[in-house]
Enzyme design. Structure first.
Site, PDB file in Angstrom:
ATOM      1  N   ASP A 188      -1.354   9.591  -9.954  1.00  0.00           N
ATOM      2  CA  ASP A 188      -2.169   9.571  -9.056  1.00  0.00           C
ATOM      3  C   ASP A 188      -1.429  10.449  -8.959  1.00  0.00           C
ATOM      4  OD1 ASP A 188      -4.002   9.483  -7.080  1.00  0.00           O
ATOM      5  OD2 ASP A 188      -1.856   7.708  -5.232  1.00  0.00           O
ATOM      6  N   HIS A 208      -2.069  15.121   4.332  1.00  0.00           N
ATOM      7  CA  HIS A 208      -2.115  13.807   4.215  1.00  0.00           C
ATOM      8  C   HIS A 208      -0.509  13.990   3.933  1.00  0.00           C
ATOM      9  CE1 HIS A 208      -1.378   9.703   2.987  1.00  0.00           C
ATOM     10  NE2 HIS A 208      -0.472  10.104   1.474  1.00  0.00           N
ATOM     11  N   GLU A 240      -5.785   3.711   0.771  1.00  0.00           N
ATOM     12  CA  GLU A 240      -5.961   5.484   0.332  1.00  0.00           C
ATOM     13  C   GLU A 240      -6.869   6.253   0.352  1.00  0.00           C
ATOM     14  OE1 GLU A 240      -1.927   6.172  -1.629  1.00  0.00           O
ATOM     15  OE2 GLU A 240      -1.268   6.364   0.586  1.00  0.00           O
ATOM     16  N   GLU A 283      -9.487   8.093  -1.850  1.00  0.00           N
ATOM     17  CA  GLU A 283      -9.325   9.090  -2.984  1.00  0.00           C
ATOM     18  C   GLU A 283     -10.011   9.400  -3.618  1.00  0.00           C
ATOM     19  OE1 GLU A 283      -5.392   9.182  -4.862  1.00  0.00           O
ATOM     20  OE2 GLU A 283      -4.260   7.644  -3.364  1.00  0.00           O
ATOM     21  N   ASP A 305      -6.206   3.749  -3.176  1.00  0.00           N
ATOM     22  CA  ASP A 305      -4.827   3.353  -3.477  1.00  0.00           C
ATOM     23  C   ASP A 305      -4.018   2.067  -2.487  1.00  0.00           C
ATOM     24  OD1 ASP A 305      -2.003   3.438  -4.653  1.00  0.00           O
ATOM     25  OD2 ASP A 305      -1.929   5.729  -3.607  1.00  0.00           O
ATOM     26  N   ARG A 363       3.168  -0.182   2.893  1.00  0.00           N
ATOM     27  CA  ARG A 363       3.967   0.968   3.214  1.00  0.00           C
ATOM     28  C   ARG A 363       5.191   0.327   3.946  1.00  0.00           C
ATOM     29  NH1 ARG A 363       0.823   4.512   1.838  1.00  0.00           N
ATOM     30  NH2 ARG A 363      -1.225   4.658   2.841  1.00  0.00           N
ATOM     31  N   GLN A 419       6.827   0.858   0.634  1.00  0.00           N
ATOM     32  CA  GLN A 419       7.323   2.050   0.730  1.00  0.00           C
ATOM     33  C   GLN A 419       8.159   2.587   1.029  1.00  0.00           C
ATOM     34  OE1 GLN A 419       3.333   4.036   1.148  1.00  0.00           O
ATOM     35  NE2 GLN A 419       4.991   5.362   0.261  1.00  0.00           N
ATOM     36  N   LYS A 479       2.730   0.468  -4.659  1.00  0.00           N
ATOM     37  CA  LYS A 479       1.036   0.747  -4.951  1.00  0.00           C
ATOM     38  C   LYS A 479       0.969   0.539  -6.225  1.00  0.00           C
ATOM     39  CE  LYS A 479       1.834   4.687  -2.657  1.00  0.00           C
ATOM     40  NZ  LYS A 479       0.571   5.365  -2.124  1.00  0.00           N
ATOM     41  N   THR A 507      -4.928  -0.765  -7.197  1.00  0.00           N
ATOM     42  CA  THR A 507      -5.311   0.360  -7.499  1.00  0.00           C
ATOM     43  C   THR A 507      -7.235  -0.223  -7.918  1.00  0.00           C
ATOM     44  OG1 THR A 507      -4.402   1.545  -8.528  1.00  0.00           O
ATOM     45  CG2 THR A 507      -5.819   2.719  -7.650  1.00  0.00           C
ATOM     46  N   GLU A 543      -1.841   6.862   8.824  1.00  0.00           N
ATOM     47  CA  GLU A 543      -2.213   7.920   9.470  1.00  0.00           C
ATOM     48  C   GLU A 543      -2.911   8.164  10.745  1.00  0.00           C
ATOM     49  OE1 GLU A 543      -3.194  11.795   6.575  1.00  0.00           O
ATOM     50  OE2 GLU A 543      -3.404   9.600   5.808  1.00  0.00           O
TER      51      GLU A 543
HETATM   52 CA    CA Z   1      -1.852   7.464  -3.275  1.00  0.00          CA
END
Ligand code: CA
Length: 432
Positions: free
Chosen positions: A134, A141, A206, A208, A240, A244, A247, A260, A264, A381
């Site tokens: 990834d 971002h 996420e 992507e 993804d 948080r 993380q 993560k 996915t 975000e």
């Molecule tokens: Ca990602």
């Protein structure tokens, strides 16, 4: 501008189809109810069964070789063939499915052995993924997240030189529609000195794009920037999923790990470089003062045509919205032009140290947020790390995902004078 000069199909639902008109023809792996996994191409609301087409002797030469590889339950061998046989197969499919095809009546007579209604099929992962990487090429971002995690130092100095990435977990890739189980892990509450263990309370998505590797390279033999495009088999949507709170506690010094690796999601259809060709674009110019890419990452042709103009969308459907028959709410509308590095630069950088890439490897681009509100590709975000809640039409609010929430990613290419194509959906419900 009109698109009336573009070929139309005798598969009439393909004409003006939001995702799969004749001009798209993405490849994927499906099964009929109770049947084996096999390869096909999407056209309108149908799947063109490549094995049935081979049985009817519809292909010859390199198109036949490609159809044989693409008819299997995994597309790795098809990806490994490279661009030329794939183009030959696409050209044959374009001819066969054209409304003026000389074979039209013969093909129509094959009925649903050749064209299977998508609604009667189950989709699977299109290939066995040996490795999943990834990237982090969405600069807005990177900046937004950097501000939250490191207010004084949002963008680290390597960002504008190195297409940053981490090695993801291939074994937990799952196809659109697979429910996502909330992960457990260690989190450090604000002000606490020791971590607690339990379910993630800050589960996020996420937005992507996924990139499928075609022909790989030998270990020790990097893929140069000028030939990188030839090594890409196609594209999909990728979510993804990110815990948080896990993380924030685990990511230093080696980057994301359990936050993560639990899941996915990807969309099942592989949209080819050929289908995307009309939507290629110049790589947006770097802001004044940014360094030029190092020579091994710089190619004039790639700078002129190596970027993609794909509109990306995230929608949320909560259990309550579903119950009340309310349509999914759009959370973001962004675009692949927010990539700081091109896909060719990602491929070249990944292999420049001699790392071996293989057919069926998957790359994620990283979250592709835009610079403005309404273009943000994660809840982290949108809510600025959980400070503000997102309002939903039921009166519900969200800072992070809750049980029963369904996240839907979509992608669409539009350009004046071209037939619009889409990627289908990447969707999944959170359980627990
Ligand atoms: Ca990602």
């Amino acid at each position: 501008m009109s698109t009336s000069n573009h070929p139309r199909s005798w598969v009439t639902c393909a004409n003006d189809h939001p995702d799969f008109p004749l001009q798209n023809l993405p490849f994927g792996v499906f099964s009929r109810s109770g049947g084996e996994k096999q390869g096909g191409a999407a056209v309108g609301d149908f799947i063109f069964d490549l094995q049935a087409a081979l049985d009817a002797n519809l292909f010859e030469g390199s198109a036949r070789i490609a159809a044989e590889a693409a008819s299997r339950g995994q597309l790795n061998a098809f990806f490994a063939l490279g661009a030329s046989p794939r183009k030959a197969l696409r050209n044959e499919l374009l001819k066969l499915l054209d409304e003026h095809s000389a074979q039209r009546e013969r093909l129509q007579a094959l009925g649903d052995s050749l064209l299977v209604p998508m609604s009667e099929c189950r989709m699977h992962l299109p290939a066995h993924v040996g490795d999943y990487t990834d990237f982090y090429v969405g600069i807005h971002h990177a900046m937004n997240v950097g501000k939250l995690f490191r207010p004084d130092n949002p963008l680290l100095p390597n960002y504008k030189y190195v297409p940053i990435a981490y090695h993801g977990r291939a074994s937990t890739l799952c196809v659109s529609g697979t429910p996502i189980k909330r992960p457990n892990g260690q989190t450090l509450a604000p002000g606490a000195e020791v971590p607690a263990f339990g379910p993630s309370k800050r589960l996020d998505y996420e937005l992507e794009v996924g990139v499928w590797m075609g022909q790989g390279n030998e270990a020790g033999e990097p893929i140069g920037i000028t030939e990188a495009g030839e090594h890409i088999a196609g594209f999909c949507l990728l979510n993804d999923w990110s815990a948080r709170d896990l993380q924030a506690w685990e990511y230093q010094p080696l980057g994301p790990f359990l936050s993560k690796s639990f899941a996915t999601s990807i969309s099942p259809w592989v949209v080819t470089a050929e289908a995307l060709a009309p939507f290629c674009s110049a790589q947006p110019e770097r802001p004044a003062g940014d360094p030029k890419p190092l020579d091994y990452l710089f190619d004039e042709q790639d700078q002129r045509h190596g970027a993609l103009d794909i509109e990306l969308e995230v929608l949320l459907l909560t259990a309550q919205m579903k119950e009340q028959g309310i349509a999914p709410q759009r959370l973001a509308l962004s675009n692949t032009l927010n990539m700081y590095w091109t896909v060719a630069q990602m491929v070249t950088h990944h292999s420049v140290n001699g790392c071996k890439l293989q057919a069926g490897d998957l790359f994620g681009t990283g979250t592709l947020s835009g610079p403005r509100a309404g273009q943000l590709g994660s809840l982290l975000e949108m809510t600025e790390g959980g400070k503000h809640a997102v309002q939903l039409p039921t009166g519900e609010t969200r800072k992070f995902l809750e049980a029963g929430d369904e996240v839907i990613l979509k992608a669409r290419c539009r350009k004046d004078g071209e037939v619009s194509i889409g990627f289908g959906e990447c969707r999944a419900v959170i359980v627990g």
